[in-house]
Design a protein around this motif. Structure first.
Motif, PDB file in Angstrom:
ATOM      1  N   ALA A  87       0.824  -1.207   0.000  1.00  0.00           N
ATOM      2  CA  ALA A  87       0.000   0.000   0.000  1.00  0.00           C
ATOM      3  C   ALA A  87       0.854   1.252   0.000  1.00  0.00           C
ATOM      4  O   ALA A  87       0.505   2.272  -0.610  1.00  0.00           O
ATOM      5  CB  ALA A  87      -0.940  -0.008   1.204  1.00  0.00           C
ATOM      6  N   GLY A 140      -0.205   3.184  -3.086  1.00  0.00           N
ATOM      7  CA  GLY A 140      -1.154   4.216  -2.691  1.00  0.00           C
ATOM      8  C   GLY A 140      -0.898   5.583  -3.306  1.00  0.00           C
ATOM      9  O   GLY A 140      -1.811   6.178  -3.905  1.00  0.00           O
ATOM     10  N   GLY A 199      -2.437  -4.573  -1.527  1.00  0.00           N
ATOM     11  CA  GLY A 199      -1.904  -3.229  -1.299  1.00  0.00           C
ATOM     12  C   GLY A 199      -2.352  -2.193  -2.309  1.00  0.00           C
ATOM     13  O   GLY A 199      -2.131  -0.996  -2.105  1.00  0.00           O
TER      14      GLY A 199
END
Length: 413
Positions: A60, A64, A115
């Protein structure tokens, strides 16, 4: 609900995207601890459980900001839906691999895919910023979102750990995936409140939001802060199991989040005249000091009290962090900037979870609480070393600072 919070929802569509954001954020508190509980139930290997949780957080941390950068360019609907589908497919693979005892590398590969989950909290805060930029209501909105975060962390672990221990081991992560799908697809269906995208060619300065020196300090500090959170989660589950009450870990962690929730609700009703960077540094120091009593825990009731006190510093620090991001990141990169802080937290959670798992396997749960104590000391050191950067807001930054004098900016923050 106090009147400043009620007033937030006068804006059309604000209630709907808040509900969707709540559902979409529940997996943040459910998936990692759910994986820890699931793997420990099925295999008894806390080292593996912590490593898998760390893999999700690290993935992540990498994916992200890239997802959020694409959101800033192309809009939430076009980016969030495919990213969520990837994460959901990976979650399905993880559950099958855990249930049927597939090789460990399959578990790790699935966690990498999970993720790709988008930072729903950043998406909701970006919608509030679009509605209330340049007004005191934005401080209240950020405070409300921090309270929602903590409510998620109160109920998420209870649901995840409770289902995995009382029903079947895979139940917690499975429900987390369902909440993610419901929240993201509901949010992206609401087009009226979606912030306008900023195509790359229109960005002032271009490049990544991490070019901001102030944002670099915030992210680096929150790597250490995330290590606190990740370690506390894993060690608390192990400590509760040593005490013979593993299911009680969800209640203890909920108390931790409750402390932050109470502090965040009160903090949102206040307005401050001093520089936000000073309050931010004070909050970081308070989080670090609150880890010391955990080294002395002898039973679950004492642990719950210590964690409640520790939680009181979390939400105010996070709220002030969002104000600082608006001062140091251009408006066209606001979602990315918020996600970078979440990324720092995620990376820290990964490190803290893995380190705590190793310490638990080697020396037991009580020794594991040394991990968050060390992480807190690192956070304070980084905060002090980078404090000067936070005192110099960047030109072309987003948020209220573009529409007020410096004195008014500080008051709003």
């Amino acid at each position: 609900m106090p009147s400043p919070y009620r007033a937030l929802f006068a804006a059309p569509g604000s209630k709907a995207f808040s509900v969707a954001g709540f559902l979409g954020r529940l997996p943040l508190s459910m998936m990692g601890i759910g994986v820890v509980t699931m793997i420990s139930q099925l295999t008894g290997r806390y080292g593996l459980a912590g490593a898998l949780s760390a893999t999700i957080a690290l993935s992540a941390a990498v994916a992200g900001p890239q997802v959020s950068r694409l959101v800033d360019q192309y809009g939430q609907r076009r980016v969030l839906r495919p990213a969520t589908l990837i994460s959901l497919a990976a979650a399905a693979l993880l559950l099958c691999a855990a249930h049927y005892g597939w090789p460990d590398w399959v578990l790790f590969a699935a966690c990498v895919g999970i993720g790709c989950v988008p930072s729903v909290g950043a998406m909701i805060r970006a919608r509030w910023a679009a509605l209330y930029r340049g007004t005191p209501q934005l401080h209240t909105a950020y405070s409300f979102e921090s309270v929602v975060d903590e409510v998620c962390f109160i109920f998420g672990p209870i649901i995840s750990i409770g289902l995995s221990t009382a029903w079947f081991p895979e139940a917690g992560p499975l429900l987390a995936a369902c909440f993610l799908a419901a929240g993201v697809f509901s949010l992206t269906a609401q087009r009226a409140t979606e912030p306008a995208p900023h195509p790359r060619e229109r960005r002032g300065g271009g490049g990544t939001a991490m070019r901001s020196r102030g944002l670099q300090v915030l992210v680096a500090t929150f790597v250490a802060t995330g290590a606190i959170f990740g370690a506390v989660d894993v060690v608390t589950v192990a400590f509760a199991e040593e005490e013979g009450h593993k299911a009680a870990a969800s209640i203890v962690l909920a108390v931790y989040a409750a402390g932050s929730c109470v502090a965040g609700m009160i903090y949102g009703l206040l307005h401050f005249a001093g520089p936000p960077e000073r309050r931010w540094l004070l909050g970081v120091c308070a989080m670090a000091v609150s880890m010391i009593p955990l080294l002395l825990v002898g039973n679950l009731p004492f642990l719950a009290v210590a964690l409640f006190v520790a939680g009181l510093s979390i939400a105010p620090t996070m709220i002030t962090t969002m104000s600082l991001i608006e001062e140091h990141v251009p408006r066209a990169q606001l979602t990315e900037g918020m996600t970078w802080v979440s990324t720092g937290l995620a990376a820290g959670v990964a490190l803290g979870s893995a380190a705590a798992g190793w310490v638990i396997d080697a020396a037991g749960a009580r020794a594991g609480y040394g991990v968050p104590a060390v992480a807190g000391a690192v956070a304070v050191a980084v905060g002090f070393l980078g404090f000067r950067r936070l005192k110099r807001p960047a030109p072309g930054r987003g948020g209220s600072v573009e529409q007020h004098s410096e004195r008014k900016e500080r008051h709003v923050a």
